[in-house]
Design a protein around this motif. Structure first.
Motif, mmCIF file in Angstrom:
data_model
loop_
_atom_site.group_PDB
_atom_site.id
_atom_site.type_symbol
_atom_site.label_atom_id
_atom_site.label_comp_id
_atom_site.label_asym_id
_atom_site.label_seq_id
_atom_site.Cartn_x
_atom_site.Cartn_y
_atom_site.Cartn_z
ATOM 1 N N ASP A 121 -18.144 -8.164 -6.986
ATOM 2 C CA ASP A 121 -19.218 -7.200 -7.224
ATOM 3 C C ASP A 121 -19.807 -6.704 -5.913
ATOM 4 O O ASP A 121 -20.107 -5.511 -5.760
ATOM 5 N N LEU A 122 -19.994 -7.613 -4.961
ATOM 6 C CA LEU A 122 -20.517 -7.196 -3.655
ATOM 7 C C LEU A 122 -19.587 -6.190 -2.991
ATOM 8 O O LEU A 122 -20.027 -5.192 -2.404
ATOM 9 N N LEU A 123 -18.294 -6.464 -3.066
ATOM 10 C CA LEU A 123 -17.328 -5.613 -2.378
ATOM 11 C C LEU A 123 -17.081 -4.292 -3.104
ATOM 12 O O LEU A 123 -16.383 -3.425 -2.567
ATOM 13 N N SER A 124 -17.643 -4.124 -4.286
ATOM 14 C CA SER A 124 -17.518 -2.849 -4.998
ATOM 15 C C SER A 124 -18.738 -1.963 -4.793
ATOM 16 O O SER A 124 -18.834 -0.885 -5.381
ATOM 17 N N ALA A 125 -19.679 -2.398 -3.964
ATOM 18 C CA ALA A 125 -20.859 -1.585 -3.651
ATOM 19 C C ALA A 125 -20.443 -0.333 -2.891
ATOM 20 O O ALA A 125 -19.358 -0.277 -2.295
ATOM 21 N N PRO A 126 -21.288 0.705 -2.866
ATOM 22 C CA PRO A 126 -20.950 1.950 -2.152
ATOM 23 C C PRO A 126 -20.755 1.722 -0.655
ATOM 24 O O PRO A 126 -21.360 0.825 -0.064
#
Length: 480
Positions: A121-126
């Motif tokens: 989830d962190l790595l899918s941030a903008p």
């Protein structure tokens, strides 16, 4: 003045550009892509309100995502706590008691309270493509580095952002000669376990700064992983080195590309080092350091067996009254390094005992020779009391391990009706040899006196280890 950590590491990734800096699970990750992952993870942390002074626990492995998340937590100025595998439930609870956020790539492995963030989830941030703003403040605690916990509960060493900025790994201009020699061999650096490991992360940063690639291994079987991944270097414990040497004797594989094995975690006996050099060639670098201090000294393959080289940091050998002693004299080592911890987290009494006037009391015994090389001789608290006289185990172990028939030696105190305590030696034989108690007694008696000579000898195949990979003398005694 150098930019606050982790700014210099972001610069390394930016300079790498399209060059591969990570190989993981069959894919290559460039410096530019890894920098983008750091930006996204930092953005995700900030979106969840994580900032300077917040405690962030990292329950992560060694992939590029884990590396990016750790750097991102430093970008936002958090206090990072790495959680390594192998801890007991009690030890783990102790590590996680002061954290606000947990970042994990292990679903279902997140006991306790607090905000839990999945790494994916962190790595899918903008990703805005803009260099992350460094929020870290020099005096804030950057990370808590936990000791092995061999005495029960790991102690947390608090390292500030100023201390991390002064570290050597990511700064080629600060590399001492031994580290510079090592850096040239880190073309493909094999990483495994977790980047929560202080040693794994430090050498990983060194590899990046040297233009190398981090290659992940799962499982870290040796020598198989070295061959599969064409690794030129890796970190290794004494136990793993011993097993690797035995494997190469019995079923050799092509390790022609191997250039460096960095032994860490416990002393390497001269006998073991000689065997490794015979079988593997001149590839063993032996580092000496502590969680409290970081690296203190490093021996290159060219150093005499048992030497730890010339320390590039301040080291004093002191007598029991705290006075420096001349070369050739044993004493307790006091150390001062640019990147040392500021103390133990929430342990003021222990901090006052170990961190004194800018120096760190190592509780290790050692000496300098006339050439300025450092030699370890034992631990302050590892003693045998014979006829009310205190004798250190280290000098006895060092002497026994120097005998041609002995690869490793460990001595402990055993009850004795006549003297109170006596020396019991546990030895791992050198390849093709059978140690003899009489010979070993004569050797020790001639050099250290009869009180230090072992009265009992037990030959063992290998020494039992603690969860941190260090020799476990309590299990030796329990099994004898």
């Amino acid at each position: 003045m150098a930019e606050q950590f982790p700014g210099p590491v972001l610069d390394l990734l930016d300079a790498a550009g399209d060059r591969t800096v990570f190989e993981h699970a069959g894919r290559e990750v460039s410096g530019a892509r890894l920098l983008g992952m750091v930006r996204r993870a930092a953005h995700g942390l900030r979106e969840h309100g994580v900032g300077p002074g917040d405690g962030v626990a990292m329950l992560l492995g060694v992939g590029p995502g884990a590396f990016a998340a750790i750097l991102a937590a430093h970008v936002v100025g958090a206090r990072v706590v790495g959680v390594r595998p192998g801890l007991t439930e009690r030890q783990r609870e102790h590590l996680l008691r002061d954290v606000d956020v947990r970042v994990t790539d292990r679903p279902g492995d997140i006991p306790g309270v607090g905000l839990v963030l999945a790494l994916d989830d962190l790595l899918s941030a903008p990703d805005d493509g803009v260099r992350p703003r460094i929020s870290a403040r020099p005096g804030d605690v950057a990370r808590l580095l936990h000791t092995s916990g061999s005495t029960g509960v790991p102690k947390a060493c608090a390292q500030t952002y100023a201390s991390m900025t002064a570290g050597w790994a990511h700064r080629p201009d600060a590399w001492p000669p031994a580290v510079r020699a090592l850096a040239g061999r880190l073309g493909r650096f094999l990483v495994f376990g977790t980047l929560a490991s202080q040693v794994m992360m430090e050498y990983g940063l060194l590899a990046l700064a040297a233009g190398g690639t981090l290659v992940t291994a799962d499982p870290p079987d040796l020598p198989g992983a070295l061959v599969r991944h064409r690794a030129t270097a890796s970190v290794i414990t004494v136990a793993r080195l011993t097993a690797l040497v035995a494997h190469q004797r019995a079923s050799p594989v092509d390790l022609g590309g191997l250039r460096a094995l960095m032994v860490s975690g416990s002393p390497l006996e001269p006998g073991r080092l000689r065997e490794a050099a015979e079988v593997l060639g001149p590839v063993v670098f032996h580092g000496y350091g502590q969680t409290e201090t970081g690296m203190i000294s490093m021996a290159t393959p060219e150093e005499p067996a048992g030497s730890l080289g010339v320390p590039p940091v301040d080291v004093e050998v002191r007598d029991p009254a705290g006075r420096p002693v001349p070369p050739g004299t044993d004493g307790e080592l006091f150390v001062r390094t640019p990147s040392q911890s500021s103390g133990y987290w929430k342990e003021p009494a222990l901090t006052a005992e170990v961190f004194t006037d800018g120096w760190v009391r190592t509780r290790d015994l050692g000496r300098f020779d006339a050439s300025g090389r450092l030699w370890l001789t034992g631990r302050i608290r590892d003693v045998i009391i014979v006829n009310a006289n205190v004798y250190y185990a280290g000098p006895v172990e060092r002497l026994l391990a120097g005998h041609p028939s002995v690869a490793e030696a460990y001595v402990v105190a055993v009850p004795d009706d006549a003297t109170g305590e006596a020396v019991h030696a546990f030895v791992v034989p050198a390849h093709g040899h059978v140690p003899d108690l009489g010979e070993l007694r004569a050797l020790v008696t001639a050099d250290l006196g009869e009180a230090c000579a072992p009265t009992r000898l037990t030959v063992i195949g290998e020494v039992p280890l603690t969860a941190a990979g260090k020799p476990d003398k309590r299990r030796l005694v329990a099994g004898s």
